[in-house]
Write a protein that holds these residues in place. Structure first.
Motif, PDB file in Angstrom:
ATOM      1  N   ALA A 107     -14.546  -2.891  -1.670  1.00  0.00           N
ATOM      2  CA  ALA A 107     -15.913  -3.043  -2.172  1.00  0.00           C
ATOM      3  C   ALA A 107     -16.761  -1.806  -1.894  1.00  0.00           C
ATOM      4  CB  ALA A 107     -16.552  -4.284  -1.544  1.00  0.00           C
ATOM      5  N   ASP A 108     -16.423  -1.085  -0.839  1.00  0.00           N
ATOM      6  CA  ASP A 108     -17.163   0.132  -0.491  1.00  0.00           C
ATOM      7  C   ASP A 108     -16.582   1.375  -1.155  1.00  0.00           C
ATOM      8  OD1 ASP A 108     -14.785   0.240   0.859  1.00  0.00           O
ATOM      9  OD2 ASP A 108     -15.667   0.677   2.837  1.00  0.00           O
ATOM     10  N   GLY A 109     -15.608   1.202  -2.033  1.00  0.00           N
ATOM     11  CA  GLY A 109     -14.990   2.333  -2.710  1.00  0.00           C
ATOM     12  C   GLY A 109     -13.812   2.939  -1.981  1.00  0.00           C
ATOM     13  N   SER A 110     -13.488   2.421  -0.793  1.00  0.00           N
ATOM     14  CA  SER A 110     -12.353   2.953  -0.039  1.00  0.00           C
ATOM     15  C   SER A 110     -11.038   2.554  -0.702  1.00  0.00           C
ATOM     16  CB  SER A 110     -12.384   2.448   1.400  1.00  0.00           C
ATOM     17  OG  SER A 110     -12.244   1.038   1.434  1.00  0.00           O
ATOM     18  N   LEU A 111      -9.996   3.301  -0.380  1.00  0.00           N
ATOM     19  CA  LEU A 111      -8.678   3.031  -0.929  1.00  0.00           C
ATOM     20  C   LEU A 111      -7.770   2.432   0.139  1.00  0.00           C
ATOM     21  CD1 LEU A 111      -7.873   6.263  -2.988  1.00  0.00           C
ATOM     22  CD2 LEU A 111      -8.966   4.163  -3.771  1.00  0.00           C
ATOM     23  N   ARG A 112      -6.974   1.455  -0.276  1.00  0.00           N
ATOM     24  CA  ARG A 112      -5.868   0.987   0.546  1.00  0.00           C
ATOM     25  C   ARG A 112      -4.591   1.234  -0.254  1.00  0.00           C
ATOM     26  NH1 ARG A 112      -4.948  -5.224   1.695  1.00  0.00           N
ATOM     27  NH2 ARG A 112      -3.453  -5.004  -0.010  1.00  0.00           N
ATOM     28  N   VAL A 113      -3.667   1.959   0.356  1.00  0.00           N
ATOM     29  CA  VAL A 113      -2.428   2.304  -0.333  1.00  0.00           C
ATOM     30  C   VAL A 113      -1.263   1.739   0.466  1.00  0.00           C
ATOM     31  CG1 VAL A 113      -0.995   4.151  -1.265  1.00  0.00           C
ATOM     32  CG2 VAL A 113      -3.488   4.416  -1.214  1.00  0.00           C
ATOM     33  N   ASP A 114      -0.528   0.808  -0.130  1.00  0.00           N
ATOM     34  CA  ASP A 114       0.698   0.271   0.457  1.00  0.00           C
ATOM     35  C   ASP A 114       1.880   0.926  -0.242  1.00  0.00           C
ATOM     36  OD1 ASP A 114      -0.054  -2.447   2.093  1.00  0.00           O
ATOM     37  OD2 ASP A 114      -1.414  -2.126   0.403  1.00  0.00           O
ATOM     38  N   PHE A 115       2.901   1.300   0.520  1.00  0.00           N
ATOM     39  CA  PHE A 115       4.095   1.809  -0.136  1.00  0.00           C
ATOM     40  C   PHE A 115       5.335   1.295   0.576  1.00  0.00           C
ATOM     41  CE2 PHE A 115       4.715   4.912   3.181  1.00  0.00           C
ATOM     42  CZ  PHE A 115       6.058   5.290   3.076  1.00  0.00           C
ATOM     43  N   ARG A 116       6.459   1.299  -0.170  1.00  0.00           N
ATOM     44  CA  ARG A 116       7.759   0.882   0.337  1.00  0.00           C
ATOM     45  C   ARG A 116       8.804   1.913  -0.078  1.00  0.00           C
ATOM     46  NH1 ARG A 116       4.353  -1.795   2.300  1.00  0.00           N
ATOM     47  NH2 ARG A 116       4.009  -4.040   2.046  1.00  0.00           N
ATOM     48  N   LEU A 117       9.729   2.153   0.807  1.00  0.00           N
ATOM     49  CA  LEU A 117      10.888   2.991   0.516  1.00  0.00           C
ATOM     50  C   LEU A 117      12.123   2.106   0.559  1.00  0.00           C
ATOM     51  CD1 LEU A 117      12.423   5.731   0.209  1.00  0.00           C
ATOM     52  CD2 LEU A 117      12.340   5.912   2.720  1.00  0.00           C
ATOM     53  N   TRP A 118      12.920   2.136  -0.523  1.00  0.00           N
ATOM     54  CA  TRP A 118      14.074   1.252  -0.653  1.00  0.00           C
ATOM     55  C   TRP A 118      15.347   2.054  -0.861  1.00  0.00           C
ATOM     56  CZ3 TRP A 118      13.008  -3.960  -0.297  1.00  0.00           C
ATOM     57  CH2 TRP A 118      11.688  -4.368  -0.523  1.00  0.00           C
ATOM     58  N   ASP A 119      16.445   1.540  -0.313  1.00  0.00           N
ATOM     59  CA  ASP A 119      17.791   1.976  -0.674  1.00  0.00           C
ATOM     60  C   ASP A 119      18.200   1.098  -1.855  1.00  0.00           C
ATOM     61  OD1 ASP A 119      20.579   2.167  -0.947  1.00  0.00           O
ATOM     62  OD2 ASP A 119      20.879   2.567   1.185  1.00  0.00           O
ATOM     63  N   THR A 120      18.337   1.698  -3.024  1.00  0.00           N
ATOM     64  CA  THR A 120      18.532   0.891  -4.223  1.00  0.00           C
ATOM     65  C   THR A 120      19.897   0.221  -4.267  1.00  0.00           C
ATOM     66  OG1 THR A 120      19.263   2.838  -5.445  1.00  0.00           O
ATOM     67  CG2 THR A 120      16.930   2.259  -5.600  1.00  0.00           C
ATOM     68  N   PHE A 121      20.913   0.812  -3.642  1.00  0.00           N
ATOM     69  CA  PHE A 121      22.260   0.249  -3.747  1.00  0.00           C
ATOM     70  C   PHE A 121      22.549  -0.791  -2.661  1.00  0.00           C
ATOM     71  CE2 PHE A 121      22.475   3.998  -6.358  1.00  0.00           C
ATOM     72  CZ  PHE A 121      23.188   3.546  -7.466  1.00  0.00           C
ATOM     73  N   SER A 122      22.050  -0.563  -1.439  1.00  0.00           N
ATOM     74  CA  SER A 122      22.201  -1.595  -0.416  1.00  0.00           C
ATOM     75  C   SER A 122      21.117  -2.659  -0.532  1.00  0.00           C
ATOM     76  CB  SER A 122      22.156  -0.983   0.977  1.00  0.00           C
ATOM     77  OG  SER A 122      20.836  -0.559   1.282  1.00  0.00           O
ATOM     78  N   GLN A 123      20.083  -2.362  -1.373  1.00  0.00           N
ATOM     79  CA  GLN A 123      18.965  -3.278  -1.612  1.00  0.00           C
ATOM     80  C   GLN A 123      18.223  -3.601  -0.316  1.00  0.00           C
ATOM     81  OE1 GLN A 123      19.992  -6.598  -4.133  1.00  0.00           O
ATOM     82  NE2 GLN A 123      21.391  -5.386  -5.379  1.00  0.00           N
ATOM     83  N   GLN A 124      18.050  -2.564   0.508  1.00  0.00           N
ATOM     84  CA  GLN A 124      17.347  -2.729   1.778  1.00  0.00           C
ATOM     85  C   GLN A 124      16.071  -1.901   1.789  1.00  0.00           C
ATOM     86  OE1 GLN A 124      20.252  -1.484   4.694  1.00  0.00           O
ATOM     87  NE2 GLN A 124      20.899  -3.590   5.077  1.00  0.00           N
ATOM     88  N   GLN A 125      15.060  -2.455   2.438  1.00  0.00           N
ATOM     89  CA  GLN A 125      13.836  -1.688   2.678  1.00  0.00           C
ATOM     90  C   GLN A 125      14.067  -0.763   3.863  1.00  0.00           C
ATOM     91  OE1 GLN A 125       9.885  -3.663   2.860  1.00  0.00           O
ATOM     92  NE2 GLN A 125       9.652  -2.575   4.811  1.00  0.00           N
ATOM     93  N   LEU A 126      13.755   0.489   3.688  1.00  0.00           N
ATOM     94  CA  LEU A 126      13.909   1.473   4.755  1.00  0.00           C
ATOM     95  C   LEU A 126      12.601   1.770   5.469  1.00  0.00           C
ATOM     96  CD1 LEU A 126      16.176   4.052   2.877  1.00  0.00           C
ATOM     97  CD2 LEU A 126      16.851   2.018   4.171  1.00  0.00           C
ATOM     98  N   LEU A 127      11.486   1.590   4.788  1.00  0.00           N
ATOM     99  CA  LEU A 127      10.201   1.943   5.369  1.00  0.00           C
ATOM    100  C   LEU A 127       9.103   1.252   4.582  1.00  0.00           C
ATOM    101  CD1 LEU A 127       8.865   3.829   7.515  1.00  0.00           C
ATOM    102  CD2 LEU A 127       8.709   5.566   5.728  1.00  0.00           C
ATOM    103  N   GLY A 128       8.052   0.847   5.281  1.00  0.00           N
ATOM    104  CA  GLY A 128       6.884   0.289   4.618  1.00  0.00           C
ATOM    105  C   GLY A 128       5.646   0.578   5.439  1.00  0.00           C
TER     106      GLY A 128
END
Length: 445
Positions: A123-144
């Motif tokens: 509401a104050d114009g600030s940004l929230r950025v969520d991101f995820r890093l995935w191993d596409t073949f093992s289908q595992q999240q590596l970082l979030g």
């Protein structure tokens, strides 16, 4: 201010643990062990590195999502270790960062890793950025991770995400959330206008600090990234300046008989080492910035210049022609215990100690060619990384894996380039203009 957290929703594949740190007036957090073990990684020390294919679609959200993804893609591609793919035709549009990707869609692109994210505007114009890093073949999240920032700091968020991904996949610290000081050059070769400039490491946000009325040379950052020292040459003589980048306060560093040049901070930022030339002889001095007392630490009748401290501040590497032509020497920080470390043919100049303490980078001239090289701190394992008509002035990225320098052809203006310490990844830097004397900052807070 940018805040970072490692919160993850229950719908994600792997829970993340978090620890909160108080740094630079902001709340930071980092992911701890608990993330699934990576099935993919880049061995940056092996003989040849094939860039890892990565998918980096535009982040979801109406504001800055595509821009952030583009900056991350540019950072990783310029490192030479990653190959961002064209993913415009992928059916999975990833509109919600809290929902797992449809991995078969991304496997079909050949991407080994997927980086997706979402941008939310407060509401104050600030940004929230969520991101995820995935191993596409093992289908595992590596970082979030989750970052919050003011709207104007969106590029720094992209750089911080780039650093986090780089570290997770290579095991080395990133170097993207940094700045570079440099000398911007314009005009004819024999009458160049040289201004002090500073920019983000990817060439964005260039600013020019001096007006070109004096010739500026050899800018160098302090360990805090908030101060620069540089040399300015005017008709009345040369001076060394200190510039506070937060306050824009500028001051000269004492008065010395003769020409002063090649200043560089000590690791703790409390001293500056530099050279003073008088009557054809050049010696190295160290100035205590608190007391403004200077100490001459070399007294040889040869030309001693280009001092650079070791990361712990206990030693200084410099170049000297006391042996007949310019070679590299190491001494204790008080000037004692001088010993020569270079013995190859040619002239060695502009040494600079790696922030990791393991290598010294230098410029070497052999015949009609110039090289950027590195050697161990005892002179062993010398390697020449580049060769051209004129390569000069190396500066280390804060992770000690990449160097920036300037290259000039016989007919052209100088340009900034980067090379990794293996010499395999050699690329023009992102800044498009003529420039020399780069100086890479530490990671920003």
């Amino acid at each position: 201010m940018i805040a970072k957290s490692a919160r993850a929703k229950r719908t994600l594949a792997t829970p993340l643990l978090a620890v909160t740190l108080a740094l630079a007036g902001g709340a930071f957090a980092a992911a701890l062990p608990g993330v699934a073990a990576a099935q993919i990684e880049i061995d940056i020390d092996k003989g040849a590195v094939k860039p890892m294919p990565v998918a980096i679609p535009a982040f979801a959200g109406a504001q800055r999502g595509a821009d952030i993804a583009q900056v991350i893609s540019g950072n990783l591609e310029r490192s030479g270790l990653f190959q961002p793919l064209n993913v415009a035709g992928v059916a999975d549009k990833l509109t919600d960062v809290n929902i797992q990707p449809r991995f078969p869609d991304w496997q079909g692109t050949g991407a080994q890793a997927l980086i997706n994210g979402q941008v939310t505007v407060g509401a104050d114009g600030s940004l929230r950025v969520d991101f995820r890093l995935w191993d596409t073949f093992s289908q595992q999240q590596l970082l979030g991770l989750q970052f919050t920032s003011t709207a104007e700091n969106w590029r720094r968020v992209a750089h911080k995400i780039s650093d986090a991904v780089y570290e997770r996949l290579t095991g080395e610290k990133g170097y993207f959330d940094t700045r570079v000081a440099f000398v911007a050059e314009s005009g004819p070769k024999l009458n160049r206008v040289k201004r002090l400039g500073i920019m983000d490491q990817d060439g964005a946000n260039p600013q020019f600090i001096t007006d070109g009325s004096s010739i500026v040379m050899t800018p160098r950052f302090s360990a805090t990234s908030q101060e620069l020292t540089y040399m300015a040459l005017r008709p009345t003589g040369s001076s060394i300046y200190l510039l506070n980048l937060q306050t824009n306060r500028q001051e000269t560093v004492g008065r010395f008989p003769g020409m002063v040049f090649a200043p560089r901070f000590s690791p703790d930022g409390k001293k500056v080492a530099f050279s003073v030339e008088k009557g054809g002889n050049s010696d190295i001095y160290v100035l205590d910035l608190r007391t403004r007392q200077s100490t001459r630490i070399t007294t040889d009748p040869a030309i001693d210049t280009s001092p650079s401290f070791s990361p712990d501040g206990s030693k200084i590497v410099f170049n000297s022609d006391r042996g007949g032509q310019a070679q590299l020497y190491v001494m204790n920080a008080d000037g004692s215990g001088v010993r020569r470390i270079s013995y190859g043919g040619g002239r060695y100049t502009t040494p600079v100690w790696s922030p990791r303490g393991d290598y010294i980078a230098f410029t070497k001239q052999t015949g009609g060619q110039f090289h950027i090289g590195v050697m161990r701190t005892d002179g062993g394992d010398e390697r020449l990384l580049t060769t051209s008509y004129l390569d000069e002035g190396p500066t280390w990225a804060p992770n000690g894996r990449v160097l920036m320098f300037f290259r000039e052809s016989s007919a052209g203006n100088p340009r900034l380039w980067t090379v990794d310490i293996t010499g395999r990844i050699l690329r023009p830097a992102a800044y498009p203009g003529a420039a020399s004397d780069p100086a890479w900052s530490p990671l920003l807070d």
